[in-house]
Design a protein around this motif. Structure first.
Motif, PDB file in Angstrom:
ATOM      1  N   ALA A 194      90.300  74.285  26.622  1.00 52.04           N
ATOM      2  CA  ALA A 194      89.693  74.820  25.448  1.00 52.04           C
ATOM      3  C   ALA A 194      88.708  75.948  24.893  1.00 52.04           C
ATOM      4  O   ALA A 194      88.911  76.601  23.945  1.00 52.04           O
ATOM      5  CB  ALA A 194      88.718  73.572  25.430  1.00 52.04           C
ATOM      6  N   PHE A 195      88.037  76.118  26.237  1.00 50.25           N
ATOM      7  CA  PHE A 195      87.009  77.456  25.654  1.00 50.25           C
ATOM      8  C   PHE A 195      87.171  79.156  27.150  1.00 50.25           C
ATOM      9  O   PHE A 195      86.980  79.542  26.627  1.00 50.25           O
ATOM     10  CB  PHE A 195      85.713  77.139  26.177  1.00 50.25           C
ATOM     11  CG  PHE A 195      84.849  75.471  25.370  1.00 50.25           C
ATOM     12  CD1 PHE A 195      85.125  76.149  24.150  1.00 50.25           C
ATOM     13  CD2 PHE A 195      84.677  74.049  26.185  1.00 50.25           C
ATOM     14  CE1 PHE A 195      84.798  75.045  23.451  1.00 50.25           C
ATOM     15  CE2 PHE A 195      84.765  73.744  25.327  1.00 50.25           C
ATOM     16  CZ  PHE A 195      84.069  73.634  23.619  1.00 50.25           C
ATOM     17  N   HIS A 227      91.900  82.759  25.226  1.00 52.69           N
ATOM     18  CA  HIS A 227      90.805  82.829  24.588  1.00 52.69           C
ATOM     19  C   HIS A 227      90.212  85.278  25.402  1.00 52.69           C
ATOM     20  O   HIS A 227      88.909  84.991  24.933  1.00 52.69           O
ATOM     21  CB  HIS A 227      90.030  82.369  24.446  1.00 52.69           C
ATOM     22  CG  HIS A 227      89.990  81.257  23.501  1.00 52.69           C
ATOM     23  ND1 HIS A 227      90.215  81.280  22.455  1.00 52.69           N
ATOM     24  CD2 HIS A 227      90.151  79.700  24.079  1.00 52.69           C
ATOM     25  CE1 HIS A 227      90.765  79.616  21.510  1.00 52.69           C
ATOM     26  NE2 HIS A 227      90.232  79.412  22.497  1.00 52.69           N
ATOM     27  N   GLU A 255      90.887  87.543  23.943  1.00 55.82           N
ATOM     28  CA  GLU A 255      89.477  88.656  22.741  1.00 55.82           C
ATOM     29  C   GLU A 255      88.193  87.992  22.933  1.00 55.82           C
ATOM     30  O   GLU A 255      87.518  89.163  22.336  1.00 55.82           O
ATOM     31  CB  GLU A 255      90.334  88.278  21.500  1.00 55.82           C
ATOM     32  CG  GLU A 255      91.809  88.579  21.851  1.00 55.82           C
ATOM     33  CD  GLU A 255      92.663  89.042  20.274  1.00 55.82           C
ATOM     34  OE1 GLU A 255      92.326  88.362  19.687  1.00 55.82           O
ATOM     35  OE2 GLU A 255      93.138  89.267  20.311  1.00 55.82           O
ATOM     36  N   PHE A 256      88.053  87.128  22.749  1.00 56.18           N
ATOM     37  CA  PHE A 256      86.598  86.534  22.663  1.00 56.18           C
ATOM     38  C   PHE A 256      85.602  87.377  23.932  1.00 56.18           C
ATOM     39  O   PHE A 256      84.630  87.871  23.636  1.00 56.18           O
ATOM     40  CB  PHE A 256      85.957  85.056  23.010  1.00 56.18           C
ATOM     41  CG  PHE A 256      84.568  83.768  23.348  1.00 56.18           C
ATOM     42  CD1 PHE A 256      84.049  84.223  21.789  1.00 56.18           C
ATOM     43  CD2 PHE A 256      84.082  83.632  24.571  1.00 56.18           C
ATOM     44  CE1 PHE A 256      82.558  83.543  22.484  1.00 56.18           C
ATOM     45  CE2 PHE A 256      83.155  83.375  24.383  1.00 56.18           C
ATOM     46  CZ  PHE A 256      82.473  83.703  23.287  1.00 56.18           C
ATOM     47  N   GLN A 300      86.779  85.303  17.461  1.00 54.68           N
ATOM     48  CA  GLN A 300      87.236  84.612  18.496  1.00 54.68           C
ATOM     49  C   GLN A 300      86.116  82.951  18.379  1.00 54.68           C
ATOM     50  O   GLN A 300      86.614  82.199  19.226  1.00 54.68           O
ATOM     51  CB  GLN A 300      87.046  84.460  19.604  1.00 54.68           C
ATOM     52  CG  GLN A 300      88.814  86.450  19.585  1.00 54.68           C
ATOM     53  CD  GLN A 300      89.438  86.042  18.806  1.00 54.68           C
ATOM     54  OE1 GLN A 300      90.156  84.828  19.261  1.00 54.68           O
ATOM     55  NE2 GLN A 300      90.091  86.738  17.606  1.00 54.68           N
ATOM     56  N   PHE A 301      85.030  83.441  18.392  1.00 55.40           N
ATOM     57  CA  PHE A 301      84.272  82.619  19.149  1.00 55.40           C
ATOM     58  C   PHE A 301      85.058  80.915  18.174  1.00 55.40           C
ATOM     59  O   PHE A 301      84.494  79.688  17.867  1.00 55.40           O
ATOM     60  CB  PHE A 301      82.415  82.108  18.711  1.00 55.40           C
ATOM     61  CG  PHE A 301      82.128  81.170  19.125  1.00 55.40           C
ATOM     62  CD1 PHE A 301      82.187  80.368  20.799  1.00 55.40           C
ATOM     63  CD2 PHE A 301      81.153  80.416  18.581  1.00 55.40           C
ATOM     64  CE1 PHE A 301      81.034  79.647  20.989  1.00 55.40           C
ATOM     65  CE2 PHE A 301      80.214  79.993  18.702  1.00 55.40           C
ATOM     66  CZ  PHE A 301      80.453  78.856  20.058  1.00 55.40           C
ATOM     67  N   ARG A 352      87.766  80.330  16.147  1.00 58.52           N
ATOM     68  CA  ARG A 352      88.535  80.378  16.346  1.00 58.52           C
ATOM     69  C   ARG A 352      88.668  78.948  17.606  1.00 58.52           C
ATOM     70  O   ARG A 352      89.236  78.194  17.438  1.00 58.52           O
ATOM     71  CB  ARG A 352      89.214  81.493  16.925  1.00 58.52           C
ATOM     72  CG  ARG A 352      90.771  81.439  16.484  1.00 58.52           C
ATOM     73  CD  ARG A 352      91.499  82.321  16.943  1.00 58.52           C
ATOM     74  NE  ARG A 352      92.043  81.899  18.458  1.00 58.52           N
ATOM     75  CZ  ARG A 352      93.019  82.769  19.322  1.00 58.52           C
ATOM     76  NH1 ARG A 352      92.851  84.246  18.927  1.00 58.52           N
ATOM     77  NH2 ARG A 352      93.306  82.076  20.319  1.00 58.52           N
ATOM     78  N   MET A 353      87.769  79.433  19.231  1.00 63.53           N
ATOM     79  CA  MET A 353      87.549  78.057  19.759  1.00 63.53           C
ATOM     80  C   MET A 353      87.214  77.214  19.138  1.00 63.53           C
ATOM     81  O   MET A 353      87.821  75.581  19.553  1.00 63.53           O
ATOM     82  CB  MET A 353      86.886  79.290  20.677  1.00 63.53           C
ATOM     83  CG  MET A 353      86.819  78.726  22.033  1.00 63.53           C
ATOM     84  SD  MET A 353      85.761  79.318  22.743  1.00 63.53           S
ATOM     85  CE  MET A 353      86.650  80.825  23.548  1.00 63.53           C
ATOM     86  N   GLU A 360      90.054  74.896  16.791  1.00 58.35           N
ATOM     87  CA  GLU A 360      91.042  74.614  17.970  1.00 58.35           C
ATOM     88  C   GLU A 360      90.203  73.353  19.106  1.00 58.35           C
ATOM     89  O   GLU A 360      91.119  72.018  18.378  1.00 58.35           O
ATOM     90  CB  GLU A 360      91.713  75.568  18.645  1.00 58.35           C
ATOM     91  CG  GLU A 360      92.948  76.393  18.142  1.00 58.35           C
ATOM     92  CD  GLU A 360      92.353  77.657  18.562  1.00 58.35           C
ATOM     93  OE1 GLU A 360      93.219  77.393  20.616  1.00 58.35           O
ATOM     94  OE2 GLU A 360      93.653  78.785  18.554  1.00 58.35           O
ATOM     95  N   PHE A 361      89.117  73.467  18.837  1.00 59.18           N
ATOM     96  CA  PHE A 361      88.620  72.623  19.837  1.00 59.18           C
ATOM     97  C   PHE A 361      87.992  71.327  18.918  1.00 59.18           C
ATOM     98  O   PHE A 361      88.596  69.585  19.771  1.00 59.18           O
ATOM     99  CB  PHE A 361      87.563  72.770  20.770  1.00 59.18           C
ATOM    100  CG  PHE A 361      86.592  71.912  21.276  1.00 59.18           C
ATOM    101  CD1 PHE A 361      86.956  70.896  22.809  1.00 59.18           C
ATOM    102  CD2 PHE A 361      85.301  71.183  21.144  1.00 59.18           C
ATOM    103  CE1 PHE A 361      87.069  70.570  23.600  1.00 59.18           C
ATOM    104  CE2 PHE A 361      85.066  70.372  21.980  1.00 59.18           C
ATOM    105  CZ  PHE A 361      85.706  69.737  22.785  1.00 59.18           C
TER     106      PHE A 361
END
Lengths: 453, 342
Positions: free
Chosen positions: A377-378, A382, A384-385, B137-138, B140-141, B144-145
């Motif tokens: 999930a994290f 990801h 790009e984050f 992006q955070f 987005r995370m 999705e989560f």
């Protein structure tokens, strides 16, 4: 002065001197040349560990293209100080020119025009477009310049999303268009010497040739890697030569103090437009090369604001105002991205951890989710984050970027020049046993001081 | 299609002008859109005017505001509530989001932005751009989560609007004019924003500091004004307004709660701030009206079929920007020299 002393100062013949001057360039080129082969060897040796750390040759191909685009962005933004925020326009022109040309949609250009000719034509069109934009935009400076270039590019982006001409056959322009129509394999971009068949290779990765000049590589990606890399290298050297020419000196002068450059008597307007056109030219070449890899052009991958945005990120991480910096910046960015992807696309941290960590750790639950699930999930996908965080850290603590920092460490001169001088010193040590052949350094340090920033 | 002008274009415009109902509808829609644009852009203009910081993270603040508000509204509003209660909850959410985003803005200013005041302006653009990427992006995370909107971060998350917008804010007709009550509500909020910021700048102590700082930072410092703290307050207020704008956008059918909202908001906001003149609040108000009206006209032209080009509004907005920069680079009410450097 004795005859011996006179002998000591005798200069090397020019090829030797030239090789010495470009020692670091040659070394870097050799590393890039060897990379795809070294990648295979290392993956064989270290399996998943190597796959995790090293970007795939496939990814490197993309790095070349986007790196060239970021270089062209840096060429105008880093060296003249004018932030070309709409640089994606030129990328888009190059990309769409190849697709449309290949699909026979361009008015004068005959269908089945060779790829390289389309690439060059598209680049010239982009340069002419830059001339028009420049005539309007260079009346402004600072934020206003950035905004007018951004505005023009956004207009192009909006139009490209809705303009049926770009996509024959009733598909949605916003989803893009493919070179070679429905069958991607029909697209055969040839790179080589035009009209001499043996000196050409189809570089379409996955569909193209697997050999160059009769040398078999067994993988079309490697052929594409080598030939696209060659084009990028040529572009880099052309830009590098321009930066180090009197023209480039004036560009730097404009960045450092435009008023003074004007007072000295340079018509800065012409120089700025010239630099902008050159940057547009190479930006369009990068766009054309994107089509080689992707086969399709869509508004979101070519004309979108974030295309410029990530070029900017790569440029800052690599070093604004260092021509090679953006390429290394992109290698860094793409590596972070790939590091955090799933197994299917090149291996990464998660597959590696799944192999290394014991099952009990992976299935342990923290706050209701398993460690493996949390990674899913994290972390994975990801990139790009984390790239964003790294970018912020760079802006705050390493504002001159990787190459820029290296340059400062070496005493404000370009890395290539410093290496060349050190080698010169070493060789002088070998032949004479004395350290007194430091070349007349005034001009070098002066020029170097201009370039570091 | 590229913009094609129907031969009947002139006739259509005449029809519009001779129909008071249509004119009023377009005007009301124009004012409503202008209000939204004003809410989006005024935070940006406040921050730029005082601090010369082009806040690229502005759109991300609005996007966060929209998501937080959507979550709160879905949690707080029940089907049995009357419309007045829903409006009260909405105002409560507006205040909460303003406070939360202002706090976030304060944190960013104190820990990050403050370090870069001495650098050339491009570095502030870079920093806030980096913050935008990270924030986007955070989110987005999280989307999705938590499987918000089925984990689709790029699509319109319509359920907050569908489930919490009271039907009393729907279509309405007065005499011969058709409009929605939501538009009236937005206009009200827009006027409140304009008056509120005007009052902040002209009637409060910090407003005085802000104006002094814009006028002459050195002198303000010399006279004992804590410019540093003023910067923090302005950054917090600007971020808070950006978040509050997101709360309103959550209800508006033409916008959406989605991660790309950040960029969708950011670019028009830039256009308005530049067209109005960097650092001029009056300019921002006028530019919002201009852009809102042209946007409404574009929508009208499209819905009546005068022009068949779906991207018309965006196209018009950026055309205004380019034309304005060519004709009058300083914007409508811009100050000479502002934003020129870097």
């Amino acid at each position: 002065m004795s005859a011996d002393a006179a002998h000591q100062y005798e200069p090397d013949s020019w090829p030797v001197q030239y090789l010495q001057d470009h020692a670091i360039h040659i070394a870097v080129v050799l590393v890039f040349l060897a990379y795809p082969f070294a990648y295979d060897v290392l993956v064989d040796l270290f399996a998943l560990t190597a796959e995790m750390i090293l970007p795939e040759p496939d990814t490197m191909l993309m790095v070349f293209v986007l790196g060239l685009f970021a270089m062209s962005f840096d060429f105008v933004s880093g060296y003249t100080g004018y932030l070309s925020f709409g640089h994606a326009a030129f990328f888009g022109i190059g990309a769409y020119f190849v697709v449309l040309g290949y699909n026979g949609q361009l008015p004068i250009v005959p269908a089945e025009f060779p790829f390289l000719a389309l690439l060059l034509l598209g680049a010239v069109v982009a340069a002419l477009f830059a001339l028009l934009v420049g005539l309007l935009a260079f009346r402004l400076s600072g934020v206003y310049f950035a905004m007018i270039t951004l505005g023009i590019t956004e207009i192009m982006y909006v139009i490209s999303q809705h303009w049926d001409y770009l996509t024959p056959g009733n598909s949605d322009p916003a989803t893009g268009t493919t070179a070679g129509g429905a069958n991607l394999a029909d697209f055969e971009p040839m790179i080589g010497i035009p009209f001499i068949d043996p000196l050409n290779a189809n570089v379409h990765p996955g569909f193209g040739d697997t050999s160059i000049l009769g040398i078999e590589f067994g993988d079309s990606v490697i052929v594409a890697y080598l030939l696209v890399g060659l084009l990028v290298l040529i572009c880099y050297f052309l830009m590098q030569r321009i930066i180090h020419s009197p023209f480039g000196r004036v560009m730097i002068a404009i960045r450092e103090n435009e008023e003074r450059a004007k007072a000295i008597g340079y018509n800065v307007f012409y120089y700025k437009i010239g630099a902008f056109m050159i940057a547009a030219f190479f930006g369009a070449v990068a766009g054309a090369l994107l089509i080689v890899i992707e086969g399709t052009a869509s508004p979101d991958t070519t004309l979108f604001f974030l295309v410029t945005g990530f070029a900017l990120v790569a440029t800052i991480i690599g070093g604004l105002g260092t021509l090679a910096g953006p390429l290394f910046g992109y290698i860094f960015l793409e590596s972070v991205n790939e590091f955090l992807t799933r197994e299917a696309s090149g291996g990464g941290l998660q597959p590696w951890l799944q192999e290394v960590l014991p099952e009990s750790v992976l299935t342990a639950t923290i706050g209701g989710i398993t460690v493996d699930g949390a990674m899913d999930a994290f972390m994975t996908g990801h990139g790009e984050f984390y790239a964003g965080i790294i970018f912020v850290v760079f802006v705050l603590y390493v504002p001159v970027g990787m190459l820029g920092t290296l340059r400062l460490r070496l005493g404000s001169e370009t890395v290539a020049r410093s290496v060349s001088r050190r080698i010169g010193r070493l060789r002088a040590d070998d032949t004479t046993g004395e350290v007194d052949t430091d070349p007349p350094a005034e001009t070098e340090t002066e020029a170097g001081a201009d370039e570091s920033d | 299609m590229i913009p094609t002008v129907d031969p009947l274009f002139v006739g259509d415009v005449l029809d519009l002008l001779t129909s008071p109902g249509d004119v009023s509808s377009v005007l009301i829609e124009g004012f409503a859109k202008a209000s939204l644009y004003l809410m989006i852009a005024s935070g940006l203009t406040l921050i730029f005017g005082l601090m010369d910081v082009i806040n690229f993270a502005h759109g991300a603040f609005t996007m966060y505001g929209a998501y937080i508000a959507a979550g709160l509204m879905l949690g707080l509003v029940t089907a049995s509530m009357g419309w007045a209660t829903v409006m009260l909850v909405f105002l409560f959410v507006l205040v909460v989001v303003f406070a939360l985003l202002a706090a976030l803005g304060t944190i960013f200013e104190v820990t990050l932005v403050r370090k870069l005041y001495e650098y050339p302006p491009i570095y502030q653009i870079l920093l806030t751009f980096g913050i935008t990427i990270t924030m986007e992006q955070f989110m987005r995370m999280i989307v999705e989560f938590r499987d918000i909107n089925n984990g689709q971060w790029n699509l319109d998350w319509a359920s907050p609007r569908r489930q919490t917008l009271p039907s009393e804010l729907g279509d309405s007709e007065l005499l011969f004019v058709e409009f929605t009550n939501l538009q009236l509500f937005e206009i009200l909020l827009g006027v409140l924003t304009a008056v509120g910021i005007w009052a902040f700048l002209n009637r409060t102590r910090y407003g005085l500091f802000v104006r002094a700082g814009v006028e002459d930072e050195e002198m303000a410092k010399a006279l004992g004004i804590n410019v540093q703290r003023t910067f923090t307050v302005v950054f917090a207020v600007g971020s808070g307004i950006a978040g509050a704008a997101g709360v309103v956008l959550m209800w508006d059918p033409l916008w959406s709660v989605s991660v790309p909202l950040a960029l969708d908001v950011l670019l028009p906001a830039f256009v308005i701030v530049i067209v109005g003149g960097l650092g001029s609040f009056k300019g921002t108000v006028v530019a919002s009206l201009l852009v809102g009206m042209i946007d409404a006209l574009g929508t009208w032209a499209f819905t009546t079929g005068v022009i068949e080009f779906t991207g018309l509004e965006e196209l018009m907005i950026f055309s205004i920007l380019v034309v304005m920069l060519i004709l009058q680079p300083r914007g409508l009410f811009g100050v000479e020299g502002q934003g020129d450097h870097g």
